[in-house]
Design an enzyme around this catalytic site. Structure first.
Site, PDB file in Angstrom:
ATOM      1  N   GLU A  22      49.412  43.021  35.739  1.00 38.45           N
ATOM      2  CA  GLU A  22      49.294  41.762  36.493  1.00 38.45           C
ATOM      3  C   GLU A  22      49.158  40.547  35.588  1.00 38.45           C
ATOM      4  O   GLU A  22      48.642  39.512  36.008  1.00 38.45           O
ATOM      5  CB  GLU A  22      48.122  41.876  37.479  1.00 38.45           C
ATOM      6  CG  GLU A  22      48.430  42.923  38.540  1.00 38.45           C
ATOM      7  CD  GLU A  22      47.417  42.985  39.670  1.00 38.45           C
ATOM      8  OE1 GLU A  22      46.216  42.979  39.368  1.00 38.45           O
ATOM      9  OE2 GLU A  22      47.828  43.052  40.835  1.00 38.45           O
ATOM     10  N   LYS A  23      49.679  40.669  34.365  1.00 41.00           N
ATOM     11  CA  LYS A  23      49.521  39.543  33.440  1.00 41.00           C
ATOM     12  C   LYS A  23      50.367  38.339  33.841  1.00 41.00           C
ATOM     13  O   LYS A  23      50.098  37.228  33.416  1.00 41.00           O
ATOM     14  CB  LYS A  23      49.822  39.955  32.008  1.00 41.00           C
ATOM     15  CG  LYS A  23      51.198  40.552  31.794  1.00 41.00           C
ATOM     16  CD  LYS A  23      51.351  41.014  30.362  1.00 41.00           C
ATOM     17  CE  LYS A  23      52.591  41.844  30.160  1.00 41.00           C
ATOM     18  NZ  LYS A  23      52.563  43.113  30.916  1.00 41.00           N
ATOM     19  N   GLU A  36      41.194  36.974  48.888  1.00 33.84           N
ATOM     20  CA  GLU A  36      42.145  36.824  47.789  1.00 33.84           C
ATOM     21  C   GLU A  36      43.306  35.944  48.198  1.00 33.84           C
ATOM     22  O   GLU A  36      43.821  36.051  49.325  1.00 33.84           O
ATOM     23  CB  GLU A  36      42.760  38.177  47.415  1.00 33.84           C
ATOM     24  CG  GLU A  36      41.883  39.117  46.675  1.00 33.84           C
ATOM     25  CD  GLU A  36      42.662  40.377  46.288  1.00 33.84           C
ATOM     26  OE1 GLU A  36      43.901  40.311  46.143  1.00 33.84           O
ATOM     27  OE2 GLU A  36      42.032  41.426  46.161  1.00 33.84           O
ATOM     28  N   GLU A  79      41.503  46.791  49.520  1.00 34.91           N
ATOM     29  CA  GLU A  79      42.783  46.889  50.239  1.00 34.91           C
ATOM     30  C   GLU A  79      43.125  48.346  50.573  1.00 34.91           C
ATOM     31  O   GLU A  79      44.148  48.880  50.125  1.00 34.91           O
ATOM     32  CB  GLU A  79      43.907  46.253  49.432  1.00 34.91           C
ATOM     33  CG  GLU A  79      43.784  44.758  49.310  1.00 34.91           C
ATOM     34  CD  GLU A  79      45.052  44.101  48.766  1.00 34.91           C
ATOM     35  OE1 GLU A  79      45.867  44.784  48.141  1.00 34.91           O
ATOM     36  OE2 GLU A  79      45.217  42.890  48.997  1.00 34.91           O
TER      37      GLU A  79
END
Ligand code: GLA
Length: 696
Positions: A362-363, A314, A157
């Site tokens: 990012e959990k 994604e 990205e």
């Protein structure tokens, strides 16, 4: 080694890809085995490995640790899971910023950003480039011939967090870029209109990025800096790509993941530099029209690749973690939006990420395998989708043929949305959607196109907004129209050249003959007011009101065109608002000088398409909420019916082209007359080709 087949975008994967980012470095080796065993249940066949693992591959500068990656790739091969191997350069380790602080990016206010998140590098930093290439060299030399590796994933990205850097190193690179572009300081002064506000440069060293200023920075400086920044990031991509190419067999394609309508990189140029296009899509669950953007973004990706299938690199199975409030996707949304991307040309449905993380930022982002493991709703959704994609295997490589193109140009988009314009209320993507949605709703196949590309193969070319146009872009539209293509142009287009210098002499100067009119004055509408529109005499539309403009209007003079709609009130009362012009050569053009409300826009765009003789996919108009697309291989045609609405709909799948004997994929294959598509559902039909020609 698997044989090379040109039909497939990943030549070594003769199927639709299914899988996602797999980050083994976040887990112990026992978990790797459990992961690979579990991948078999949904039929995962492609994982992107080690996107953000630089610190593990090179724990200290120049010291590599590949042992764990050797094991991971061997295990993937044994498990029959192919690998999209990433170069891992998107998230530099702390040692880079600590030892070489000059690699850290600087904002327009002079703040140097710290490490501790990711993508903290200056795109013009020679030190960053050198370190990134050393890693890419080591990795590609070691793994290019590994049989698990079927493709390459460069960076990640680009520009998502750091599209620009204003440091002194960037300033120097910007000057070198400008010197190549303009050749001399005089030419730069001319292009930037520096006679204005005493901005004239007397020495190259005075030229800087558009850092924070007391008032509007020079617009062309801003525009050039955005183009320079896109180029700087692209240079990083191509440098890594070239290293990989020196080692890798040519049938392992190289990509980097795009972000749909991303405003900071000119994806036409980027797509040219890649072997295949891939993209990330995270629909906003708070936006009831997300699926329209889902369709438009997917069409854009297919078009960027010249019609070649692309990869959804994604998406999330369920919740994300980076909007204000992040609810889970429903199972139906996950399935429908995934299949929607396939319906528009995606040959892979991949996710961020395989296993949901338990630590780090990012959990709370969902994974294919959620925190609660396989006994969950979302895991069952993944398993079901995997089975469905396996059954759709024959779709891989199928193309879509469109007779309508929508023109999109990144530099024009940048110029439109700079400060110091007649209105700051214009949004490029907003305008695109207003033109796209009516065609999408009626079920036309739609491409996007660069203004300078050959547009003559399309029956209809829409130019919703092209504020800045090059001479070549202006000519390309004229020659398409002269060749018989219908061309429709939206307001405030053709106003300036690529230096943001006004094309004077009546707007839009390059297209006055093409459109049969000239515009005296742009008249943006002050917030809250509206101007009514009505059919013009002789337009054949009767006298009924035809909607309102609330953002933009123009004072148009006709010189050959006829008015179709006119302004009904105010100073422009009786003046043309929407016009049509027949060219001597046979083509027809339309000009839309105002923003129209949604219903009027719908009617107008469908009229233009119908008038241009473009055929929608289905003979009868799809019911509200139903999306229709078609993909074709030399042997088969696939009709996708996606019900985004809240109620079941009945569809007659008779297409406007050759008749087809449709069979349903999955369940009961028979199709007898109309068929039902339940609310939120997707039905996919297949037929043998009746004809010999295939989509381009
Ligand atoms: C982007 C990144 C991923 C991850 C996801 C989360 O797409 O590429 O690494 O951060 O966002 O949605």
């Amino acid at each position: 080694m698997t044989s090379h087949d040109a039909r497939y975008v990943i030549p070594r994967l003769h199927a639709l890809g299914f899988g996602g980012d797999w980050n083994p470095e976040q887990w112990t080796p026992e978990v790797w085995d459990e992961d690979l065993a579990l991948t078999q249940q949904p039929g995962v066949n492609l994982v992107t490995v080690r996107v953000l693992s630089w610190a593990f591959l090179e724990p200290t500068p120049g010291v590599h640790d590949f042992g764990w990656l050797d094991t991971v790739l061997d295990k993937c091969l044994a498990a029959g899971v192919s690998v999209d191997l990433a170069t891992a350069t998107a998230s530099p380790p702390p040692w880079l910023g600590h030892q070489w602080p000059q690699t850290l990016p600087v904002t327009d206010e002079g703040v140097r950003l710290a490490y501790g998140a990711r993508q903290q590098y200056c795109p013009s930093s020679p030190v960053f480039l050198e370190r990134a290439l050393l890693l890419t060299e080591a990795v590609s030399a070691r793994y290019a011939d590994h049989d698990a590796v079927v493709m390459w994933h460069v960076g990640n990205e680009y520009g998502a967090h750091t599209p620009t850097c204003y440091c002194d190193v960037s300033a120097e690179a910007f000057r070198a870029w400008l010197a190549r572009r303009y050749g001399s300081l005089d030419a730069l002064n001319e292009a930037w209109s520096t006679a204005f506000w005493s901005q004239r440069f007397s020495d190259w060293d005075e030229v800087i990025p558009p850092r924070r200023t007391p008032y509007f920075p020079n617009p062309t400086q801003q525009l050039d800096f955005t183009t320079f920044s896109s180029d700087a990031m692209l240079r990083l991509f191509t440098a890594e790509r070239d290293v990989i190419r020196r080692h890798s067999p040519p049938d392992k394609p190289i990509t980097t993941n795009f972000m749909r309508f991303f405003p900071h990189a000119d994806y036409w140029q980027w797509a040219d530099a890649e072997d295949l296009v891939s993209d990330d899509w995270y629909p906003d669950l708070d936006d009831a029209r997300s699926h329209v953007e889902g369709a438009a973004g997917a069409d854009l990706m297919r078009s960027l690749g010249g019609g070649q299938p692309w990869l959804l690199m994604e998406q999330a199975v369920s919740a994300i973690n980076w909007r204000g409030v992040n609810p889970p996707k429903t199972t139906a949304e996950y399935r429908r939006w995934s299949l929607q991307q396939v319906a528009h040309g995606a040959d892979a449905v991949l996710h961020f990420q395989w296993r949901a993380a338990i630590g780090g930022a990012e959990k709370w982002h969902s994974g294919m395998l959620p925190h609660a493991g396989p006994r969950t709703r979302s895991w069952r959704a993944v398993v079901d989708l995997g089975a469905e994609l396996a059954a759709l295997r024959e779709v891989a490589g199928a193309r879509t043929s469109a007779s309508v193109a929508i023109v999109l140009d990144w530099p024009s988009w940048w110029a439109l949305e700079l400060d110091s314009r007649p209105s700051t209320g214009l949004s490029m993507v907003g305008i695109l959607k207003e033109w796209y949605e009516p065609l999408w709703r009626r079920g036309y196949s739609i491409d996007f196109a660069h203004p300078e590309s050959d547009l003559s193969g399309y029956a209809l070319v829409l130019v919703p907004q092209l504020y800045a146009v090059t001479d070549a872009g202006a000519k390309s539209l004229i020659s398409a129209a002269e060749g018989g293509t219908t061309v429709a142009v939206g307001y405030f287009s053709g106003a300036v050249d690529e230096r943001d210098r006004v094309r004077a002499g009546g707007y839009p100067a390059p297209w006055q003959d093409l459109l049969g009119l000239w515009v005296e004055e742009y008249r943006p509408i002050v917030g809250g007011s509206t101007i009514g529109l009505r059919p013009s005499e002789g337009s054949g539309l009767g006298a009924r009101p035809q909607g309102t403009a609330s953002v933009w209007s123009e004072h148009v003079h006709l010189t050959g065109a006829v008015a179709v709609l006119e302004y009904a009130h105010g100073e422009l009362a009786g003046q043309p608002a929407v016009t049509r012009h027949d060219l001597a050569s046979g083509g027809r053009t339309w000009y839309v000088s105002a923003d129209l409300d949604a219903a009027s826009m719908d009617a107008l765009i469908l009229r233009i398409a119908d008038d241009a003789g473009v055929e929608p996919i289905l003979r009868s108009a799809p019911p509200e909420g139903l999306e229709v697309t078609i993909r074709e291989t030399p042997e088969k045609r696939f009709l996708f019916l996606l019900n985004h609405g809240q109620t079941a709909v009945a569809v007659d799948p008779t297409t406007t082209g050759d008749p087809a004997e449709w069979r349903r994929i999955g369940a009961d294959p028979s199709v007898d007359g109309t068929l039902d598509v339940p609310a939120g559902d997707v039905v996919i039909l297949v037929a043998n080709q009746e004809r010999t020609s295939v989509a381009r």
